[in-house]
Design an enzyme around this catalytic site. Structure first.
Site, mmCIF file in Angstrom:
data_model
loop_
_atom_site.group_PDB
_atom_site.id
_atom_site.type_symbol
_atom_site.label_atom_id
_atom_site.label_comp_id
_atom_site.label_asym_id
_atom_site.label_seq_id
_atom_site.Cartn_x
_atom_site.Cartn_y
_atom_site.Cartn_z
ATOM 1 N N ILE A 16 0.854 -1.328 0.011
ATOM 2 C CA ILE A 16 0.067 0.058 -0.192
ATOM 3 C C ILE A 16 0.676 1.346 0.104
ATOM 4 C CG2 ILE A 16 -1.994 -1.324 1.222
ATOM 5 C CD1 ILE A 16 -1.259 0.325 3.637
ATOM 6 N N GLY A 17 1.962 1.200 -0.038
ATOM 7 C CA GLY A 17 3.060 2.236 -0.091
ATOM 8 C C GLY A 17 3.668 2.724 1.066
ATOM 9 N N GLY A 18 3.774 1.861 2.157
ATOM 10 C CA GLY A 18 4.417 2.183 3.634
ATOM 11 C C GLY A 18 5.845 2.334 3.396
ATOM 12 N N ILE A 59 7.266 -9.286 -10.257
ATOM 13 C CA ILE A 59 8.438 -8.917 -10.825
ATOM 14 C C ILE A 59 8.983 -10.015 -11.725
ATOM 15 C CG2 ILE A 59 8.902 -7.624 -8.828
ATOM 16 C CD1 ILE A 59 11.058 -9.521 -7.934
ATOM 17 N N GLU A 60 8.526 -11.245 -11.489
ATOM 18 C CA GLU A 60 8.790 -12.596 -12.313
ATOM 19 C C GLU A 60 8.352 -12.120 -13.731
ATOM 20 O OE1 GLU A 60 8.804 -14.021 -8.218
ATOM 21 O OE2 GLU A 60 7.309 -12.850 -9.411
ATOM 22 N N SER A 78 9.708 -4.641 -0.077
ATOM 23 C CA SER A 78 9.396 -5.227 1.077
ATOM 24 C C SER A 78 8.823 -6.787 0.598
ATOM 25 C CB SER A 78 8.314 -4.423 1.880
ATOM 26 O OG SER A 78 7.787 -4.997 2.806
ATOM 27 N N CYS A 81 7.206 -12.992 2.627
ATOM 28 C CA CYS A 81 8.201 -13.783 3.647
ATOM 29 C C CYS A 81 8.464 -15.004 3.028
ATOM 30 C CB CYS A 81 7.659 -13.862 5.024
ATOM 31 S SG CYS A 81 7.336 -12.116 5.895
#
Length: 145
Positions: A16-18, A59-60, A78, A81
């Site tokens: 969200i742009g954090g 991005i892949e 970011s 995980c």
């Protein structure tokens, strides 16, 4: 970089742009493009940063030429995980001969009241290098700085 120059940033896994919000409050920076696949997060990102190019993809799904067209100085990200993300990123950095350093740091060591251990990676495109020695090992403290 002079203090009046703005960093041109590519934001991957932008959420969200954090990360962008935090970055722009600390250094002069402009995100030239944000990349993320989650449509709900992208709607919020677009609300928060309506003038930023938002690429709703993984991005892949991007080719090296796609990245080259964006004309950025720094990548901010970011990632999720999942362990494969770290492995794939490190493989890519090695393929393109980037200098990089990995860190596992608790935000409390940075004055942030959150004790969850966090993974950080900084990388630099050749021919540049860092002003501190890097290690193949993950660093658990910020004594380098």
């Amino acid at each position: 970089m002079e203090s009046t120059e703005r960093l041109c940033v590519l934001e991957l896994y932008s959420g969200i742009g954090g990360m962008y919000y935090t970055l722009k409050s600390s250094v002069p920076a402009e995100v030239v493009a944000a990349v993320y696949v989650n449509t709900t997060a992208n709607e919020i990102y677009k609300h928060n940063f309506p003038n930023t190019l938002l690429l709703p993809k993984t991005i892949e799904g991007m080719m090296l030429q796609d990245f080259d067209k964006l004309n950025f100085d720094v990548i901010l990200m970011s990632p999720p995980c999942q362990p494969f993300t770290r492995d794939a990123l490190l493989k890519t950095l090695r393929e393109f001969d980037y200098s990089f350093q990995e860190f596992l740091i608790s935000p409390t060591s940075l004055g942030i009241p959150n004790s969850r251990l966090r993974y950080f990676l900084i990388a630099r495109r050749p021919p540049g290098s860092f002003s501190f020695p890097t290690s193949a090992e993950v660093v658990f403290c910020l004594d380098l700085f």
